[in-house]
Design a protein around this motif. Structure first.
Motif, PDB file in Angstrom:
ATOM      1  N   ILE A 343     -34.148 -34.586  19.907  1.00  0.00           N
ATOM      2  CA  ILE A 343     -33.911 -33.164  19.671  1.00  0.00           C
ATOM      3  C   ILE A 343     -34.453 -32.809  18.294  1.00  0.00           C
ATOM      4  O   ILE A 343     -34.081 -33.439  17.292  1.00  0.00           O
ATOM      5  CB  ILE A 343     -32.408 -32.831  19.737  1.00  0.00           C
ATOM      6  CG1 ILE A 343     -31.829 -33.223  21.106  1.00  0.00           C
ATOM      7  CG2 ILE A 343     -32.171 -31.341  19.470  1.00  0.00           C
ATOM      8  CD1 ILE A 343     -30.321 -33.064  21.192  1.00  0.00           C
ATOM      9  N   GLU A 344     -35.338 -31.811  18.249  1.00  0.00           N
ATOM     10  CA  GLU A 344     -35.854 -31.350  16.968  1.00  0.00           C
ATOM     11  C   GLU A 344     -35.011 -30.179  16.488  1.00  0.00           C
ATOM     12  O   GLU A 344     -34.967 -29.118  17.121  1.00  0.00           O
ATOM     13  CB  GLU A 344     -37.318 -30.926  17.081  1.00  0.00           C
ATOM     14  CG  GLU A 344     -37.938 -30.569  15.733  1.00  0.00           C
ATOM     15  CD  GLU A 344     -39.424 -30.292  15.825  1.00  0.00           C
ATOM     16  OE1 GLU A 344     -40.066 -30.186  14.758  1.00  0.00           O
ATOM     17  OE2 GLU A 344     -39.953 -30.175  16.954  1.00  0.00           O
ATOM     18  N   ALA A 345     -34.315 -30.398  15.377  1.00  0.00           N
ATOM     19  CA  ALA A 345     -33.425 -29.386  14.794  1.00  0.00           C
ATOM     20  C   ALA A 345     -34.091 -28.779  13.562  1.00  0.00           C
ATOM     21  O   ALA A 345     -35.002 -29.369  12.975  1.00  0.00           O
ATOM     22  CB  ALA A 345     -32.093 -30.024  14.419  1.00  0.00           C
ATOM     23  N   PRO A 346     -33.643 -27.597  13.154  1.00  0.00           N
ATOM     24  CA  PRO A 346     -34.180 -27.006  11.920  1.00  0.00           C
ATOM     25  C   PRO A 346     -33.911 -27.902  10.717  1.00  0.00           C
ATOM     26  O   PRO A 346     -32.981 -28.715  10.715  1.00  0.00           O
ATOM     27  CB  PRO A 346     -33.424 -25.678  11.809  1.00  0.00           C
ATOM     28  CG  PRO A 346     -32.932 -25.391  13.196  1.00  0.00           C
ATOM     29  CD  PRO A 346     -32.654 -26.722  13.814  1.00  0.00           C
ATOM     30  N   ALA A 347     -34.725 -27.743   9.660  1.00  0.00           N
ATOM     31  CA  ALA A 347     -34.501 -28.464   8.410  1.00  0.00           C
ATOM     32  C   ALA A 347     -33.116 -28.102   7.862  1.00  0.00           C
ATOM     33  O   ALA A 347     -32.631 -26.990   8.076  1.00  0.00           O
ATOM     34  CB  ALA A 347     -35.597 -28.107   7.417  1.00  0.00           C
ATOM     35  N   PRO A 348     -32.421 -29.021   7.238  1.00  0.00           N
ATOM     36  CA  PRO A 348     -32.929 -30.319   6.775  1.00  0.00           C
ATOM     37  C   PRO A 348     -32.727 -31.461   7.757  1.00  0.00           C
ATOM     38  O   PRO A 348     -33.024 -32.608   7.430  1.00  0.00           O
ATOM     39  CB  PRO A 348     -32.085 -30.566   5.524  1.00  0.00           C
ATOM     40  CG  PRO A 348     -30.745 -29.979   5.894  1.00  0.00           C
ATOM     41  CD  PRO A 348     -31.065 -28.744   6.697  1.00  0.00           C
ATOM     42  N   ILE A 349     -32.224 -31.174   8.973  1.00  0.00           N
ATOM     43  CA  ILE A 349     -31.897 -32.265   9.896  1.00  0.00           C
ATOM     44  C   ILE A 349     -33.167 -32.881  10.478  1.00  0.00           C
ATOM     45  O   ILE A 349     -33.340 -34.095  10.486  1.00  0.00           O
ATOM     46  CB  ILE A 349     -30.973 -31.764  11.023  1.00  0.00           C
ATOM     47  CG1 ILE A 349     -29.659 -31.254  10.438  1.00  0.00           C
ATOM     48  CG2 ILE A 349     -30.698 -32.884  12.014  1.00  0.00           C
ATOM     49  CD1 ILE A 349     -28.737 -30.630  11.459  1.00  0.00           C
ATOM     50  N   GLY A 350     -34.071 -32.057  11.002  1.00  0.00           N
ATOM     51  CA  GLY A 350     -35.279 -32.584  11.614  1.00  0.00           C
ATOM     52  C   GLY A 350     -34.997 -33.248  12.949  1.00  0.00           C
ATOM     53  O   GLY A 350     -34.117 -32.826  13.705  1.00  0.00           O
ATOM     54  N   MET A 351     -35.702 -34.325  13.249  1.00  0.00           N
ATOM     55  CA  MET A 351     -35.579 -34.995  14.540  1.00  0.00           C
ATOM     56  C   MET A 351     -34.315 -35.849  14.602  1.00  0.00           C
ATOM     57  O   MET A 351     -33.986 -36.575  13.659  1.00  0.00           O
ATOM     58  CB  MET A 351     -36.799 -35.882  14.789  1.00  0.00           C
ATOM     59  CG  MET A 351     -36.981 -36.280  16.246  1.00  0.00           C
ATOM     60  SD  MET A 351     -37.411 -34.875  17.311  1.00  0.00           S
ATOM     61  CE  MET A 351     -39.091 -34.545  16.739  1.00  0.00           C
ATOM     62  N   VAL A 352     -33.611 -35.733  15.726  1.00  0.00           N
ATOM     63  CA  VAL A 352     -32.426 -36.540  16.002  1.00  0.00           C
ATOM     64  C   VAL A 352     -32.635 -37.225  17.345  1.00  0.00           C
ATOM     65  O   VAL A 352     -33.144 -36.604  18.288  1.00  0.00           O
ATOM     66  CB  VAL A 352     -31.151 -35.670  16.049  1.00  0.00           C
ATOM     67  CG1 VAL A 352     -29.936 -36.507  16.458  1.00  0.00           C
ATOM     68  CG2 VAL A 352     -30.904 -34.995  14.711  1.00  0.00           C
ATOM     69  N   CYS A 353     -32.281 -38.494  17.442  1.00  0.00           N
ATOM     70  CA  CYS A 353     -32.337 -39.187  18.737  1.00  0.00           C
ATOM     71  C   CYS A 353     -30.924 -39.489  19.205  1.00  0.00           C
ATOM     72  O   CYS A 353     -30.127 -40.097  18.487  1.00  0.00           O
ATOM     73  CB  CYS A 353     -33.128 -40.488  18.634  1.00  0.00           C
ATOM     74  SG  CYS A 353     -33.252 -41.353  20.224  1.00  0.00           S
TER      75      CYS A 353
END
Length: 432
Positions: A343-353
């Motif tokens: 899942i690509e989340a907005p910054a600052p999280i970025g990509m999460v698996c």
């Protein structure tokens, strides 16, 4: 524990090995080994009685395994040795798996069995027949080898899928009842069933099968979502297994005791692997009674979603420390059947698996999202059917400022902090 060849474990070694096995640590097997042995003898007695009456029907998936064993001499050798060595570990059993045809008959009976509810403290309480059948076999050197063999694993997967089909059918519904089954007062209290969507007017609670009950849905207000945009929420109910920071692209020791996480192995060569170098892993464990659906920990877009068909019944070889069950879970993150939802989340999280891991029994990972789907924190991503399960969440370097729940430093899965789906587990750095 040393590897075995022609020798057997001492009584103390056997007890230690059983106490620290993944199945017992996870609560899948009885705490008392004598209760396991009693269950195995009783089950084997029933198999042998059915065979004497010519009442065993050879199932297609079991027949596939039989053909593999017949044509592959190496697999046949390992399975035969595995059975012999397992019997050396409990030589006084009157009823047991004696040879390959006997093993196939046991599997035929399991494929059409349904887990019955027994209250806590009941000596007959054992919901995991395959874990129980295999536990001694998996302690042997040939057992370690054959459960990692790809051909054997594929055949075993076919058996598990046929059993899952039975548990999805109305033939399995009878154990979901309000008298002494999975909707009984004792089960209601133990499993907290007041939190779930259950039809009060239906004798089976509105569940057409056992699996429908197993991955039952929560009521809408049962797990409120932490709405803070800087908070990452849990994808599942369970307990914390391990939190690791600054994970590596490849750790050649992921299979060894005290091992770390190995991104290249966990993510099955995904093009997104490098995104997580130096990042964090949050692993948790779901017990058999936990809520078995999992949800989005962040808001974003699903960039990739697939299931990696891999191993199911395997654990670290030669581990006898009290934290062996936890170590086997970490090892399983690199070798077990697993889902990979990026899942690509907005910054600052970025990509999460989001990585749900199938472990033992069914190892069934069902995804309910596809690439391109927009998900909001708390949306469902998929579910486990019957079986053991674990969950890893992977974050990019610099995405997580702090974790809101403590790491499990005890090595005991049962002592990890409890977590609930949609509740906060981490806070972002807050810097885009």
């Amino acid at each position: 524990m040393p590897r075995t060849t022609g020798t057997t474990f001492s009584a103390q070694q056997l007890e230690t090995r059983y106490r620290n096995s993944f199945g017992r640590a996870a609560g899948y097997l009885p705490k008392n080994r004598a209760a396991l042995d009693a269950w195995l003898e009783d089950f084997s007695r029933g198999v042998h009685e059915r065979r004497a009456r010519n009442a065993i029907v050879r199932r297609r998936s079991v027949d596939d395994l039989a053909r593999l064993i017949e044509r592959d001499g190496i697999v046949r050798m390992y399975v035969s040795l595995m059975i012999d060595k397992a019997n050396e570990l409990h030589p006084d059993a009157k009823h047991r798996v004696n040879d390959i045809p006997d093993l196939l008959d046991h599997l035929d009976c399991i494929v059409t069995s349904t887990p019955e509810y027994h209250p806590q403290g009941d000596p007959d309480r054992n919901f995991f027949p395959l874990s129980s059948l295999f536990v001694y076999m998996m302690m042997t050197e040939p057992g370690y080898a054959v459960f990692r063999d790809q051909g054997f694993n594929r055949a075993l997967l076919g058996i598990l899928r046929e059993w899952c089909a039975h548990l999805d059918s109305d033939d399995s519904q009878e154990v979901v009842n309000r008298t002494d089954g999975w909707l009984s007062p004792a089960a209601w209290d133990e499993l907290g069933l007041d939190q779930f969507r259950i039809d009060p007017d239906d004798p089976h609670g509105g569940f057409p099968s056992y699996n429908a009950f197993f991955h039952r849905e929560l009521k809408d207000d049962a797990r409120p979502i932490d709405g803070d945009p800087n908070v990452v929420v849990s994808a599942n109910d369970g307990r914390v297994v391990r939190i690791r920071r600054n994970i590596e692209h490849r750790d050649e020791q992921f299979w060894a005791k005290g091992q770390l996480y190995s991104l290249a192995d966990m993510l099955d060569g995904s093009d997104l692997t490098d995104s997580f170098i130096g990042g964090d892993v949050f692993q948790s464990f779901l017990s058999g009674g936990d809520y078995h659906r999992w949800h989005a920990p962040v808001t974003g877009v699903v960039r990739s979603a697939r299931v990696v068909e891999a191993l199911m019944f395997t654990e670290l070889e030669g581990v006898e420390e009290p934290n062996a069950g936890t170590q086997s879970q970490v090892y399983g993150a690199s070798v077990n059947t697993r889902g990979l939802v990026f899942i690509e989340a907005p910054a600052p999280i970025g990509m999460v698996c989001v990585m749900p891991l199938g472990m033992t029994e069914i190892s069934s990972v069902t995804l309910t999202v596809r690439p391109g789907d927009q998900v909001t924190k708390g949306d469902q991503l998929g579910y486990f059917s019957y079986g053991g399960s674990s969950m890893c969440l992977l974050f990019q370097k610099g995405a997580i400022g702090e974790f809101l729940v403590p790491d499990n430093t005890t090595g005991d899965m049962e002592k990890g902090d409890p977590i609930k789906v949609n509740a906060g587990i981490a806070r972002t750095t807050g810097r885009a």
